[in-house]
Design a protein around this motif. Structure first.
Motif, PDB file in Angstrom:
ATOM      1  N   ALA A  96      20.809 -12.213  -3.498  1.00  0.00           N
ATOM      2  CA  ALA A  96      20.894 -11.683  -4.856  1.00  0.00           C
ATOM      3  C   ALA A  96      19.728 -10.770  -5.218  1.00  0.00           C
ATOM      4  N   LEU A  97      18.713 -10.687  -4.362  1.00  0.00           N
ATOM      5  CA  LEU A  97      17.565  -9.829  -4.665  1.00  0.00           C
ATOM      6  C   LEU A  97      17.952  -8.356  -4.754  1.00  0.00           C
ATOM      7  N   PHE A  98      19.036  -7.951  -4.070  1.00  0.00           N
ATOM      8  CA  PHE A  98      19.435  -6.547  -4.175  1.00  0.00           C
ATOM      9  C   PHE A  98      19.892  -6.243  -5.598  1.00  0.00           C
ATOM     10  N   GLN A  99      20.410  -7.236  -6.308  1.00  0.00           N
ATOM     11  CA  GLN A  99      20.810  -7.031  -7.698  1.00  0.00           C
ATOM     12  C   GLN A  99      19.594  -6.839  -8.597  1.00  0.00           C
ATOM     13  N   VAL A 100      18.491  -7.486  -8.262  1.00  0.00           N
ATOM     14  CA  VAL A 100      17.256  -7.303  -9.027  1.00  0.00           C
ATOM     15  C   VAL A 100      16.777  -5.866  -8.902  1.00  0.00           C
ATOM     16  N   SER A 101      16.848  -5.307  -7.688  1.00  0.00           N
ATOM     17  CA  SER A 101      16.432  -3.912  -7.499  1.00  0.00           C
ATOM     18  C   SER A 101      17.362  -2.955  -8.234  1.00  0.00           C
ATOM     19  N   VAL A 102      18.650  -3.266  -8.263  1.00  0.00           N
ATOM     20  CA  VAL A 102      19.600  -2.436  -9.008  1.00  0.00           C
ATOM     21  C   VAL A 102      19.296  -2.491 -10.498  1.00  0.00           C
ATOM     22  N   GLY A 103      18.987  -3.702 -11.005  1.00  0.00           N
ATOM     23  CA  GLY A 103      18.639  -3.825 -12.416  1.00  0.00           C
ATOM     24  C   GLY A 103      17.382  -3.059 -12.771  1.00  0.00           C
ATOM     25  N   MET A 104      16.394  -3.079 -11.884  1.00  0.00           N
ATOM     26  CA  MET A 104      15.162  -2.335 -12.124  1.00  0.00           C
ATOM     27  C   MET A 104      15.428  -0.837 -12.179  1.00  0.00           C
ATOM     28  N   ALA A 105      16.241  -0.337 -11.257  1.00  0.00           N
ATOM     29  CA  ALA A 105      16.577   1.093 -11.274  1.00  0.00           C
ATOM     30  C   ALA A 105      17.365   1.464 -12.522  1.00  0.00           C
ATOM     31  N   THR A 106      18.238   0.559 -12.970  1.00  0.00           N
ATOM     32  CA  THR A 106      19.017   0.825 -14.176  1.00  0.00           C
ATOM     33  C   THR A 106      18.120   0.950 -15.395  1.00  0.00           C
ATOM     34  N   VAL A 107      17.124   0.070 -15.496  1.00  0.00           N
ATOM     35  CA  VAL A 107      16.187   0.140 -16.619  1.00  0.00           C
ATOM     36  C   VAL A 107      15.436   1.470 -16.608  1.00  0.00           C
ATOM     37  N   LEU A 108      15.006   1.911 -15.428  1.00  0.00           N
ATOM     38  CA  LEU A 108      14.281   3.175 -15.345  1.00  0.00           C
ATOM     39  C   LEU A 108      15.169   4.354 -15.708  1.00  0.00           C
ATOM     40  N   LEU A 109      16.386   4.387 -15.169  1.00  0.00           N
ATOM     41  CA  LEU A 109      17.259   5.548 -15.369  1.00  0.00           C
ATOM     42  C   LEU A 109      17.745   5.652 -16.803  1.00  0.00           C
ATOM     43  N   SER A 110      18.249   4.550 -17.351  1.00  0.00           N
ATOM     44  CA  SER A 110      18.879   4.618 -18.666  1.00  0.00           C
ATOM     45  C   SER A 110      17.999   4.100 -19.783  1.00  0.00           C
ATOM     46  N   GLY A 111      16.758   3.724 -19.455  1.00  0.00           N
ATOM     47  CA  GLY A 111      15.872   3.212 -20.480  1.00  0.00           C
ATOM     48  C   GLY A 111      14.582   4.005 -20.598  1.00  0.00           C
ATOM     49  N   THR A 112      13.653   3.749 -19.689  1.00  0.00           N
ATOM     50  CA  THR A 112      12.315   4.317 -19.813  1.00  0.00           C
ATOM     51  C   THR A 112      12.305   5.834 -19.688  1.00  0.00           C
ATOM     52  N   LEU A 113      12.953   6.365 -18.656  1.00  0.00           N
ATOM     53  CA  LEU A 113      12.832   7.793 -18.373  1.00  0.00           C
ATOM     54  C   LEU A 113      13.492   8.669 -19.428  1.00  0.00           C
ATOM     55  N   ASN A 114      14.603   8.199 -20.008  1.00  0.00           N
ATOM     56  CA  ASN A 114      15.236   9.061 -21.013  1.00  0.00           C
ATOM     57  C   ASN A 114      14.338   9.203 -22.248  1.00  0.00           C
ATOM     58  N   ARG A 115      13.663   8.113 -22.637  1.00  0.00           N
ATOM     59  CA  ARG A 115      12.760   8.213 -23.780  1.00  0.00           C
ATOM     60  C   ARG A 115      11.569   9.137 -23.470  1.00  0.00           C
ATOM     61  N   VAL A 116      11.000   8.992 -22.255  1.00  0.00           N
ATOM     62  CA  VAL A 116       9.855   9.808 -21.881  1.00  0.00           C
ATOM     63  C   VAL A 116      10.233  11.287 -21.852  1.00  0.00           C
ATOM     64  N   MET A 117      11.377  11.609 -21.267  1.00  0.00           N
ATOM     65  CA  MET A 117      11.772  13.017 -21.173  1.00  0.00           C
ATOM     66  C   MET A 117      12.088  13.616 -22.534  1.00  0.00           C
ATOM     67  N   ILE A 118      12.729  12.863 -23.414  1.00  0.00           N
ATOM     68  CA  ILE A 118      13.111  13.401 -24.719  1.00  0.00           C
ATOM     69  C   ILE A 118      11.920  13.471 -25.671  1.00  0.00           C
ATOM     70  N   VAL A 119      11.128  12.398 -25.748  1.00  0.00           N
ATOM     71  CA  VAL A 119      10.052  12.331 -26.737  1.00  0.00           C
ATOM     72  C   VAL A 119       8.758  12.931 -26.198  1.00  0.00           C
ATOM     73  N   GLU A 120       8.285  12.439 -25.048  1.00  0.00           N
ATOM     74  CA  GLU A 120       6.994  12.912 -24.525  1.00  0.00           C
ATOM     75  C   GLU A 120       7.067  14.305 -23.901  1.00  0.00           C
ATOM     76  N   LEU A 121       8.153  14.601 -23.149  1.00  0.00           N
ATOM     77  CA  LEU A 121       8.263  15.896 -22.474  1.00  0.00           C
ATOM     78  C   LEU A 121       9.036  16.924 -23.288  1.00  0.00           C
ATOM     79  N   GLY A 122       9.697  16.502 -24.353  1.00  0.00           N
ATOM     80  CA  GLY A 122      10.427  17.432 -25.210  1.00  0.00           C
ATOM     81  C   GLY A 122      11.662  18.029 -24.575  1.00  0.00           C
ATOM     82  N   VAL A 123      12.276  17.342 -23.621  1.00  0.00           N
ATOM     83  CA  VAL A 123      13.499  17.826 -22.982  1.00  0.00           C
ATOM     84  C   VAL A 123      14.679  17.595 -23.923  1.00  0.00           C
ATOM     85  N   SER A 124      15.615  18.525 -23.943  1.00  0.00           N
ATOM     86  CA  SER A 124      16.788  18.398 -24.813  1.00  0.00           C
ATOM     87  C   SER A 124      17.568  17.131 -24.468  1.00  0.00           C
ATOM     88  N   ALA A 125      18.062  16.466 -25.507  1.00  0.00           N
ATOM     89  CA  ALA A 125      18.778  15.207 -25.297  1.00  0.00           C
ATOM     90  C   ALA A 125      20.046  15.406 -24.473  1.00  0.00           C
TER      91      ALA A 125
END
Length: 464
Positions: free
Chosen positions: A23-52
């Motif tokens: 089941a550890l492969f699911q943990v890695s998938v969850g971590m990637a999901t958080v980065l892709l659809s969570g942390t990075l979208n906020r950083v690109m839109i707010v901190e980097l000023g990329v269009s939504a």
């Protein structure tokens, strides 16, 4: 423990320690999901000023690959390896794609922050998102298939349900860890976190994969005859209520997913929350989904109406989006956090309810097609909705800030608000489509009732 449909997932053939390691492969998938659809979208839109809209498009690209999971699963079923492995090659190459995408992502973001090479940065970011998304879909599909191979038939639904819960647990842990590491945000710290995630992904998947699948020489020579897809698709869509159910699945998936690229930027741009605080919203979403999953599992074990359960999920989503919508005028981070948890809870109920109802349409030997159609409809509608949400947010925000909609709504929150209102309308439409299906009472197939009467929750190969 009876709240957990996976409590007795272990067996003699697949002990709990081995199952948890897999089941550890699911943990890695969850971590990637958080980065892709969570942390990075906020950083690109707010901190980097990329269009939504551009960020939403990047996030949508991996989701649009998801329908090919059915093809990946079929290929892993019939793969003829000289080493006698079916699943291992797909998990391995999926891991390499995940690692590669996360490894190049920090450098792509750095290029996006420089105006002279902005276009190169956008292209590199698209490639990073594509590699990571394709890798996690490949790894997850083959990994779930491997779990069904290893578990005995009577334990498969519960074993795979445990893997799905590990995905949600991985998302919660990753959201809390990433949020803590990025509490004092800096571009250097972000790059370190992403590259650390790449290394952790490689290690977790390698440990999960080690000595799980035995080498079977005869598999290298097997050839499975294939029925033309056009034929099986026509048979599926002609089944009673199939088209209407798929319409409900598509509307609901679009409604819940439209804000995926916007929730954290909304918290950062409108409520002024930090990167760490907004990343915690993804953890709240995962907790809500896990709670909805557990409640739905208990209800399904008692032979509840799955379509009614899906309706409860849609209604929960409406309440959730109202909370998020009013978080801005009340300047309430608590309302936003509660809304994030409620969104996950609604998704958990809706996804499980529609999946069980869809599985009731499966005929003998046709579960793979049914799951594939369910996953394809959900993923395509979700991906398109994410891209549409970004475009809608940017377009409405531009009109509002240029005073073309009147001074009363000349606010940056207006674009976000229109997206959330649209999601509420889509969920109302989902309830309208589901209503007649519930009334017809054709939600269970004759073959499905006995399994659920024994408390088995049919989540075999849940296409997460």
């Amino acid at each position: 423990m009876d709240w957990l449909p996976f409590a007795d997932a272990a067996s003699v053939e697949l002990p709990l320690a081995r199952l948890l390691r897999l089941a550890l492969f699911q943990v890695s998938v969850g971590m990637a999901t958080v980065l892709l659809s969570g942390t990075l979208n906020r950083v690109m839109i707010v901190e980097l000023g990329v269009s939504a809209w551009l960020v939403a498009l990047m996030i949508a690209v991996p989701l649009l690959i998801a329908p090919f999971r059915a093809v990946i699963g079929h290929k892993s079923d019939t793969h003829r390896s000289v080493l006698g492995w079916r699943r291992v090659p797909f998990i391995w190459f999926g891991t390499l794609m995940q690692f590669g995408g996360l490894a190049i992502m920090p450098f792509a973001l750095i290029l996006m922050s420089r105006p002279d090479v902005y276009a190169v940065g956008v292209g590199a970011s698209m490639l990073a998102f594509l590699l990571t998304g394709a890798g996690l879909h490949t790894t997850q599909t083959a990994g779930l298939a491997l779990a069904t191979d290893l578990a005995p038939a009577e334990k498969r639904p519960r074993a795979v349900a445990l893997l799905y819960v590990m995905l949600l647990a991985g998302m919660m842990i990753a959201a809390l860890a990433i949020g803590s590491l990025l509490y004092n945000f800096s571009p250097t710290r972000l790059a370190q976190v992403i590259q650390g995630a790449a290394v952790i992904t490689f290690v977790l998947n390698l440990v999960a994969l080690w000595k799980q699948e035995a080498r079977k020489r005869p598999l290298a020579k097997d050839e499975t005859p294939q029925v033309p897809f056009k034929t099986v698709w026509r048979e599926f869509i002609r089944r009673p209520n199939a088209a209407r159910l798929m319409l409900a699945v598509g509307l609901g998936a679009a409604a819940f997913a439209m804000q995926d690229a916007l929730l954290e930027p909304y918290g950062g741009e409108i409520l002024g929350l930090s990167v760490g605080a907004t990343t915690g919203l993804t953890g709240g979403w995962a907790f809500g989904a896990l709670l909805g999953f557990a409640i739905a599992g208990r209800a399904m074990s008692r032979r509840a109406n799955p379509l009614r359960m899906a309706g409860y999920g849609a209604a929960s989503g409406i309440c959730a989006f109202l909370l998020v919508l009013f978080a801005a005028p009340f300047a309430s981070p608590v309302m936003l956090a509660l809304g994030a948890v409620a969104i996950g809870f609604g998704i958990g109920l809706f996804s499980v309810g529609t999946l069980v109802a869809t599985m009731a349409l499966a005929q003998e030997g046709g579960a793979g097609l049914t799951l594939g159609v369910w996953g394809a409809v959900q993923a395509c509608c979700a991906g398109l909705a994410i891209a549409a949400g970004g475009l809608l947010r940017d377009g409405i925000a531009y009109l509002a800030l240029s005073d073309q909609l009147g001074t009363a709504i000349a606010s940056r929150a207006t674009g976000y608000s229109v997206v959330y209102i649209t999601e509420i309308i889509l969920l109302l439409g989902t309830l309208v489509v589901l209503g007649p299906l519930v009334g017809r009472g054709q939600h269970l197939s004759p073959n499905a009732a006995p399994a659920r009467s024994q408390g088995e929750f049919g989540l075999s190969e849940f296409p997460t």
